[in-house]
Design an enzyme around this catalytic site. Sequence first.
Site, PDB file in Angstrom:
ATOM      1  CE  LYS A  88      -4.339  25.614  -4.968  1.00  0.00           C
ATOM      2  NZ  LYS A  88      -3.906  25.543  -3.273  1.00  0.00           N
ATOM      3  CG  ASP A  91      -1.911   1.105   1.510  1.00  0.00           C
ATOM      4  OD1 ASP A  91      -2.238   1.553   0.296  1.00  0.00           O
ATOM      5  OD2 ASP A  91      -2.147   1.698   2.464  1.00  0.00           O
ATOM      6  CE  LYS A  92      -0.302   7.532  -2.257  1.00  0.00           C
ATOM      7  NZ  LYS A  92       0.019   8.476  -1.363  1.00  0.00           N
ATOM      8  CB  THR A  93      -1.799   6.521   2.049  1.00  0.00           C
ATOM      9  OG1 THR A  93      -1.888   7.127   0.790  1.00  0.00           O
ATOM     10  CG2 THR A  93      -2.147   7.667   3.233  1.00  0.00           C
ATOM     11  CD  GLU A 107      -6.509  23.432  -1.479  1.00  0.00           C
ATOM     12  OE1 GLU A 107      -7.599  23.375  -0.690  1.00  0.00           O
ATOM     13  OE2 GLU A 107      -6.649  24.223  -2.235  1.00  0.00           O
ATOM     14  N   GLY A 155      -5.091   3.305  -3.664  1.00  0.00           N
ATOM     15  CA  GLY A 155      -6.368   3.964  -4.228  1.00  0.00           C
ATOM     16  C   GLY A 155      -6.103   5.258  -4.582  1.00  0.00           C
ATOM     17  CG  ASP A 156      -3.648   9.117  -3.689  1.00  0.00           C
ATOM     18  OD1 ASP A 156      -4.115   9.926  -4.242  1.00  0.00           O
ATOM     19  OD2 ASP A 156      -2.795   9.519  -2.803  1.00  0.00           O
TER      20      ASP A 156
END
Length: 1211
Positions: free
Chosen positions: A575, A411-413, A511, A689-690
């Site tokens: 941006k 997984d990434k996150t 952000e 899932g990103d």
Amino acid sequence: MAEQDPASDCPCGKKQLPAFTWEVKANDRNYHTQFKKKFAFCLSKKKYAGNAIRTAKYNIFTFLPLNLYEQFHRMANVYFVFVILLQTFPEISTLPWYTLLFPLGCLLTIRGLRDLIDDIGRHRSDRNINSRPCEILSGKSFHWQKWRDICVGDIVRLRKESFVPADMLLLCSSEPSSLCYVETADIDGETNLKFRQALQVTHQELVSEESIAAFDGRVTCEEPNSRMHSFTGTLEWRGETHSLDSKRILLRGCKLRNTDVCYGLVIYAGFDSKIMRNCGKIKRKKTKLDRMMDRLVIIIFLVLLVMSLCLAIASGFWAKMFQEKHSYLSALYKHTTPAQQAFFNFWGFTILLSIIIPMSMYITFEFIYLVNSFFINWDLEMYYAAKDIPAKARSTSLNDQLGQIEYIFSDKTGTLTQNVMSFKKCCINGTIYGAGAGTGRENKQPSGSGLTWSHRGEKKLDFCDATLLEAARRDSDPVLREFLRLLALCHTVMVEEKGDQLVYQAASPDEEALVLAARNLGYVFLARTQDTITISELGVKRTYKVLAMLDFNSDRKRMSVLVRDPQGMIRLYTKGADTVILERLQRRGPNETFTERALDHFAEETLRTLCLASKEVSEAEYSVWSRRHREASVLLQDRAQELDKLYEEMEQNLQLLGATAIEDKLQDGVPETIQLLKLGNIKVWVLTGDKQETAMNIGYACKLLTDDMEILEEKEISEILKAYWVSNNNLSSSGEALCSGRLSQQRPETSCHKKRALIISGDLLDKILHMGEVLKEKGRLWRWLACCRAPGSQEQGSLVEKAFVDLATSCQAVICCRVTPKQKALIVQLVKKHKNAITLAIGDGANDVNMIKTADIGVGISGLEGIQAVQCSDYALAQFSYLQRLLLVHGRWAYLRICKFLRYFFYKTFAGLMAQVWFAFHSGFTAQPLYEGWFLALYNIFYTAYPVLSVGLLEQDVSAKKSLEFPELYVIGQQDELFNYRVFGVTLLHGVSTSLASFYITLWAFEDRIGSKVVGDYESFAVTVATSALLSVLVEIILDTKFWTALSFLMVTASLLLFCLFSFLTQSIDAFRIAPAVFRFPDASQNALTDPYVLLVILLSLVVNTIPSLTVHSYRTVAGQTTIQQVPIASLQKIRLKAKREPEPSVELRAHVPRRSFHRRSSYAFSHQEGYAGLITRGDSLRARATYSTAPGLLHPETTPAFSSLPSPSA
């Protein structure tokens, strides 16, 4: 019920929508209980599941039968039961049946207790989850009950910071427009907020508990399924029908944030909820060695039967010849014929030789696994002191498979990253600011700089550059001023004042990092209303009127805000990705060229970049654009397309202000770990899932992707699979001719020499894996796949799956984006199926559970986001970087130890006990044992077990440091070098040769000869053979032990002492007098082993058995092969020196490289979601200043006209 995939039908026709057969009626439990569904034969159960979950495998009634059923899937256990049954017949029995039943009972009990302990943990977890409190509407008021009491159709009240107990339709909330903010960290590991919004009709009508209790709406929707990001249904209420989508649904496992109260109607409960549908079933995992052992048991048993049959037939012929030759003894054989004697001897030999597969081996096996698991738990190098989290081996039977991993699915996150963004650098007006930007060192903030605006912030910023702080304070650079103003204005961040502190809550961590950077540089975002935004510029408060917000989406890759400043000027601030901003600039001057070079520089450092631009808009231009914008906003058809066109018109002729660089913080040691794993021939796939840009950026940051790799994206993947399909299915000659020129370079298994990476989305993956087809390329339907489910379509689909797996496994890196939990598990399953490879899955969230259960090894990260992944894992770690030590050290050592243990256990068994077969040739082929019964019973338990046990527990070929220094050693486990059928065959021959030498040297020495003490009897012969075999086995183990400890010496010494002790006890005269039938060898060892002639015979046997092993060891030493894997250390050093001499290609700042050249890659990555700008401009997310009524049933506050800031965020 079975999931119905809307994409599963014929691609040529129209896609069939899912059947809307799931009906939920609010506040009516009796309505749902009447529905049943079949689940087995003629049995039925309730259609609507309760909310209680049960992930445990057993209960009090099923534990014993189910566990025994699972245990008897091991062929060895079936074999032992078969032998015990034979022992119950006294005519053929050689040992009492209970002597084998007891160790088998111990073995089954040990494994059963281990499974029981694991399952008790699952029961405890289930009980904790099912007992969580919640408020359920009962009658006309809410009562506190438990999660397990929730039923479909119930209305549940949730409060801030509580978890969602089931998949629910959001009815209303205390927020404006019934918004509801949720955090999905427990599901996907992401901590940024996501919003859900109730229907307008329920928001307006359900304003009190009485109105909610009277709510009788009916929801009709799709059957329960595993699609996390989609939902389709309708709500019928008061004669009107309202459409529902995923934005109205709160999923089980989400956490309520920034919302005081919300109410939801339960749609799917328990195992019908989407997250539970994605969890998969608990599967009993078996290692590759386990499966091989099952096959070896069958082979050995068949060989044993053939051997017993041959000896039995020989015994029949021998008995016939003996009876014919010695007819005067016919009275002894009058009740048996040669055939009967052969029959009984067959079973006698079967029992006698059954100890070739010793039960003690399996008991020792379990002990070795257990202790090696403790070594993992006790390893301080894998202890995370910051959070007091040690490594944990939750499964004790998979350690050796840690040394054979070929593919890691991560997984990434939360696994590779911390999901924390940090503003690191920026480029403004041709100057780069940030840590070491100009001088190669980090610039610290000067004390007493006079910047007093940042005292209102409670978060510290990693970014600190004295030059930029001074420039911001002087306020002399208009470009810098506009740059910082843009950061403070162009966003969708929410703000709240808590005391004298400003608390920001952003929809994405990107952000928040940008707004915090602006705040720390003097441009502080203070508040917003529906059409204004207030900031403090160097201590001066200014309010800007927001004329329009041009929302971000994944196609536009940018966001803009159109504002009127206090002086009345209209400006557009934008941006976005460098690829979209740079091509919309008014001019390309030196500053723009330098900014492009800076972007290259930031990309090298794997920072996430955004370009910032602005322009002044005239009143006339705005007036025309505003009118067209209002017209497009009310269109019923093609509204989004028309708005995109208007946004495109406005976002032209921009002036570039600069670029920002944000670091998505990786966990410590991730790049180094991935590099080490790659050197160990382990391929790492990232399944996330990103979105694609974010995943690719992390790929570069953790060195999974490199700039010299060829990136295969959707178009290239489709072309390669198309060519593969054509070449393998012999389509029309025109099709073959069309593709023949590209086949050689696009077959998945070719061009492996070229470094390449594969990036694929969940949508394309779904088409390839579920349907065996690739449908579209920018709207064009490919006709190279069958368009209907014709006969043979399963084989066609399997061929496309295999083509995809071949292509993916030929790449050095694979990243799968926007994949669902079920797709993650399916990818793992495909690699296991088509590559027969050992896989490991690692993750930290509930969305990784299915993948963890499917892989051969599942690793859970004990992070911030829940414990579902850890609870379902085989191993739990605190950091991804600990994976290198788990695999390259503990995994490789465990594989080495288990393999050597098996080799030497089989060797010592064959060496010691095959003499029974040779003795049969000299004992009339009767099943008479050669050895004393006590020697047979104790040989594998006391005499030879301990040295082999010390090898299984402590053996090392190289140290932990060398294991990490030379990860190439890991390849041996992947190739099954240390224990396979060839190694087993060599071990068998070695054991047989040892037994032959021990038996026939002794036989030759005893034949027609006697010693000085008249030793030449059967008992002395047996003792001599036994002692020769035992000492040969011990010397062999001593020669091949590489890592000697005090325990190793103790084990060898203990074996010899125990042999002497038990020989004395079981062969004493006193024991013989007490039980002559049990102790049959009185003083046999004392008589034999005190005779010099016998000692010389034993020495001769020992020398003959040891010379071959010494020769092999000497040859390996001379040849330089000093590791147990026979991999020359010199070769490994050459590989490592070569790798060190080849530095990673440096990427220069190349302003001359044109855009979209393959030399230039964008490092744009922004995890923002579409929709937040619309919430702000409609005022949905803005709470009016409220005086809350004290009436108990009132949901929505009484409002006054004045606006305040956004909903109260959680810090």
